[in-house]
Design a protein around this motif. Structure first.
Motif, PDB file in Angstrom:
ATOM      1  N   HIS A   1      24.936  25.686 -29.727  1.00 31.79           N
ATOM      2  CA  HIS A   1      24.016  25.319 -31.049  1.00 31.79           C
ATOM      3  C   HIS A   1      23.847  26.489 -31.804  1.00 31.79           C
ATOM      4  O   HIS A   1      24.014  26.219 -33.045  1.00 31.79           O
ATOM      5  CB  HIS A   1      22.759  24.884 -30.307  1.00 31.79           C
ATOM      6  CG  HIS A   1      21.960  24.238 -31.469  1.00 31.79           C
ATOM      7  ND1 HIS A   1      22.037  23.293 -32.191  1.00 31.79           N
ATOM      8  CD2 HIS A   1      20.661  24.902 -32.050  1.00 31.79           C
ATOM      9  CE1 HIS A   1      21.366  22.993 -33.096  1.00 31.79           C
ATOM     10  NE2 HIS A   1      20.291  23.964 -33.211  1.00 31.79           N
TER      11      HIS A   1
ATOM     12  N   SER B   1      19.570  15.869 -35.981  1.00 24.27           N
ATOM     13  CA  SER B   1      19.086  17.213 -35.626  1.00 24.27           C
ATOM     14  C   SER B   1      18.125  16.683 -34.380  1.00 24.27           C
ATOM     15  O   SER B   1      16.927  16.824 -34.642  1.00 24.27           O
ATOM     16  CB  SER B   1      18.351  17.836 -36.417  1.00 24.27           C
ATOM     17  OG  SER B   1      19.176  18.082 -37.611  1.00 24.27           O
TER      18      SER B   1
ATOM     19  N   THR C   1      16.968  25.228 -29.070  1.00 23.25           N
ATOM     20  CA  THR C   1      17.528  24.463 -27.980  1.00 23.25           C
ATOM     21  C   THR C   1      18.873  23.864 -28.498  1.00 23.25           C
ATOM     22  O   THR C   1      19.853  24.579 -29.141  1.00 23.25           O
ATOM     23  CB  THR C   1      16.580  23.525 -27.363  1.00 23.25           C
ATOM     24  OG1 THR C   1      16.368  22.457 -28.366  1.00 23.25           O
ATOM     25  CG2 THR C   1      15.326  23.986 -26.931  1.00 23.25           C
ATOM     26  N   TYR C   2      19.160  22.503 -28.510  1.00 25.44           N
ATOM     27  CA  TYR C   2      20.316  21.922 -28.751  1.00 25.44           C
ATOM     28  C   TYR C   2      20.122  20.229 -28.496  1.00 25.44           C
ATOM     29  O   TYR C   2      19.055  19.832 -28.127  1.00 25.44           O
ATOM     30  CB  TYR C   2      21.441  22.071 -27.535  1.00 25.44           C
ATOM     31  CG  TYR C   2      20.688  22.098 -25.959  1.00 25.44           C
ATOM     32  CD1 TYR C   2      20.742  20.925 -25.357  1.00 25.44           C
ATOM     33  CD2 TYR C   2      20.126  23.458 -25.491  1.00 25.44           C
ATOM     34  CE1 TYR C   2      20.186  20.946 -24.234  1.00 25.44           C
ATOM     35  CE2 TYR C   2      19.618  23.286 -24.298  1.00 25.44           C
ATOM     36  CZ  TYR C   2      19.640  22.002 -23.654  1.00 25.44           C
ATOM     37  OH  TYR C   2      18.915  21.791 -22.338  1.00 25.44           O
ATOM     38  N   GLY C   3      21.006  19.626 -28.861  1.00 25.62           N
ATOM     39  CA  GLY C   3      21.223  18.212 -28.639  1.00 25.62           C
ATOM     40  C   GLY C   3      21.985  17.731 -27.597  1.00 25.62           C
ATOM     41  O   GLY C   3      23.025  18.326 -27.323  1.00 25.62           O
TER      42      GLY C   3
ATOM     43  N   GLN D   1      10.582  15.777 -27.309  1.00 24.09           N
ATOM     44  CA  GLN D   1      11.592  16.038 -26.545  1.00 24.09           C
ATOM     45  C   GLN D   1      11.343  16.315 -25.336  1.00 24.09           C
ATOM     46  O   GLN D   1      10.417  17.084 -24.952  1.00 24.09           O
ATOM     47  CB  GLN D   1      12.590  17.360 -27.114  1.00 24.09           C
ATOM     48  CG  GLN D   1      13.828  17.502 -26.614  1.00 24.09           C
ATOM     49  CD  GLN D   1      14.728  18.517 -27.169  1.00 24.09           C
ATOM     50  OE1 GLN D   1      14.252  19.607 -26.824  1.00 24.09           O
ATOM     51  NE2 GLN D   1      15.681  18.160 -27.851  1.00 24.09           N
TER      52      GLN D   1
ATOM     53  N   GLN E   1      17.689  17.955 -31.711  1.00 20.73           N
ATOM     54  CA  GLN E   1      16.904  19.054 -31.150  1.00 20.73           C
ATOM     55  C   GLN E   1      15.333  19.209 -31.611  1.00 20.73           C
ATOM     56  O   GLN E   1      14.675  19.977 -31.050  1.00 20.73           O
ATOM     57  CB  GLN E   1      17.707  20.240 -31.022  1.00 20.73           C
ATOM     58  CG  GLN E   1      17.843  21.064 -32.547  1.00 20.73           C
ATOM     59  CD  GLN E   1      18.735  20.472 -33.337  1.00 20.73           C
ATOM     60  OE1 GLN E   1      19.438  19.363 -33.127  1.00 20.73           O
ATOM     61  NE2 GLN E   1      18.816  20.983 -34.576  1.00 20.73           N
TER      62      GLN E   1
ATOM     63  N   SER F   1      15.844  12.791 -26.080  1.00 27.69           N
ATOM     64  CA  SER F   1      14.880  12.662 -27.551  1.00 27.69           C
ATOM     65  C   SER F   1      14.400  11.287 -27.501  1.00 27.69           C
ATOM     66  O   SER F   1      14.684  10.405 -26.986  1.00 27.69           O
ATOM     67  CB  SER F   1      15.901  12.698 -28.733  1.00 27.69           C
ATOM     68  OG  SER F   1      16.551  13.953 -28.752  1.00 27.69           O
TER      69      SER F   1
ATOM     70  N   SER G   1      20.685  16.612 -19.469  1.00 30.92           N
ATOM     71  CA  SER G   1      20.535  17.141 -20.679  1.00 30.92           C
ATOM     72  C   SER G   1      19.231  17.005 -21.527  1.00 30.92           C
ATOM     73  O   SER G   1      18.402  16.145 -20.643  1.00 30.92           O
ATOM     74  CB  SER G   1      21.590  16.980 -21.806  1.00 30.92           C
ATOM     75  OG  SER G   1      21.310  17.598 -23.085  1.00 30.92           O
TER      76      SER G   1
END
Length: 393
Positions: A192, A133, A337-339, A140, A135, A120, A117
């Motif tokens: 997300h 947050s 996007t997403y985390g 990133q 994302q 961060s 994935s």
């Protein structure tokens, strides 16, 4: 004592995992390296032995994302040369001695199926001040969007092997099929976006939701809404085959903009499908500025909108702040996007969709080997299929 082949394999995996690094690596890895715009070149590099905090993965497959296509077309990120591919999955073939668990805390062993994935940085303003947050991290990272470097040539999933380095996020996904695993990253984007939509307070079980654009993102968004319990979904696109598939994924109504060429015609159609008022909520899933401007007209006064169609700069659009926003009091939110923390939720969505009989795996319509990645990109651009994938041979 009689021991069958499966028992032998289990014993060997157990011994190798206890040794830490697994079987010693040897031979050459092959990668599809983007060396110029619209040009992949297959290159070979020695397969490395992973360090104490690293994982060596034998790649099984990787979805082709629209971001990959944009980078292939013109290098908008300035990353060339690089190995693309961030929707990948494979089998762990060697583990560093310090790697005992995945990012969810589950044990990891040689032979496990794995996905990566986003990463961060933990140091920028957003990471420090808004850790909820991830994302929005300014730095990133993700495998498949890392420029080639001498420390690790195997840093994208369009390859035979991937070397996962210290500080990465990764998850064991043994219970998911290859196609589910190749769709997981795409599903994380829509999972997300579902949560972003909920933040507006305009998305609930009673909502009539419009999804504009039935490419891979839009179709996955329809499936996500359906699995989440939304039972009135309007799909808007110009491809009748994609609209038909949208219905199989959960759409209840469709609008073909080629059959209704004017905006007024399309707005009237949408209102006719939503009690005369317009959609309660909309997801804009195209990368087309004109479509991004039109979507406001489909939404009722007091409705909501999630814009998720622009992961690269495709240009500006023009809206009327009075008629489109203020007068309607539309609640507008973006989705980016997403985390990594959203991957377990996304896995649950994929399992639930499978249990409900939602044919998500049929999104993947074309599969290409490593030496045909230029053809894979052309197929994506021509919209001959829906989801394109690299599958190792």
């Amino acid at each position: 004592m009689d021991i069958n082949a499966n028992q032998i394999e289990t014993i060997v995996r157990s011994v190798l995992s206890q040794m830490g690094t697994g079987a010693p690596s040897s031979g050459m890895a092959r990668v599809a390296m983007l060396t110029a715009a619209k040009h992949f070149e297959v290159k070979e590099f020695p397969i490395p032995q992973p360090g104490d905090d690293e994982i060596l993965v034998k790649v099984e497959g990787c979805g082709v994302c629209g971001t990959d296509v944009h980078e292939w077309k013109g290098d908008p990120f300035g990353y060339i040369p690089l190995v693309l591919g961030h929707e990948g999955t494979g089998e762990v073939v060697a583990l560093g001695k310090n790697i005992k668990h995945d990012s969810q805390g589950h044990p990891i062993r040689v032979g496990d199926k794995l996905v990566t994935s986003v990463i961060s940085c933990g140091e920028c303003h957003n990471c420090l001040m808004h850790p909820d947050s991830p994302q929005l991290c300014e730095n990133q990272g993700v495998y498949g969007l890392i420029p080639d470097n001498d420390k690790n040539h195997l840093c994208g999933w369009f390859s035979t092997h991937l070397l996962i380095t210290k500080g990465s996020t990764f998850f064991v996904v043994n219970d998911l099929s290859l196609d589910q695993r190749m769709l997981l990253e795409l599903a994380a984007v829509t999972t997300h976006a579902l949560e972003q939509g909920k933040k507006t307070g305009r998305l609930n079980f009673n909502s009539k939701v419009l999804v504009q654009g039935c490419g891979p993102v839009g179709l996955m968004m329809i499936a996500t809404l359906h699995v989440a319990g939304i039972d009135r979904i309007i799909a808007v696109d110009g491809n009748e085959n994609r609209l038909a598939f949208a219905k199989r994924l959960g759409a209840t109504d469709t609008v073909n903009f080629k059959e209704l060429p004017t905006l007024d015609q399309r707005v009237a159609a949408v209102k006719g499908m939503s009690d005369g008022a317009g959609a309660d909520f909309a997801y804009q899933c195209t990368g087309n500025p004109g479509a991004a401007a039109d979507v406001y007209k489909y939404i009722r006064r007091g409705g909501g909108l999630c814009e998720m169609g622009f992961f690269v700069n495709n240009g500006d659009c023009t809206i009327n702040p009075h008629f489109d926003l203020c007068n309607k009091e539309i609640m507008l939110v973006g989705s980016w996007t997403y985390g990594a923390h959203e991957y377990p939720v996304t896995m649950a969505f994929l399992r639930r969709a499978k249990g409900m009989g939602v044919p998500l795996e049929e999104l993947i319509t074309h599969r290409f080997p490593l030496d045909k990645m230029n053809e894979a990109m052309e197929t994506n651009l021509s919209q001959q299929g829906i989801k394109i994938a690299y599958v190792a041979q």
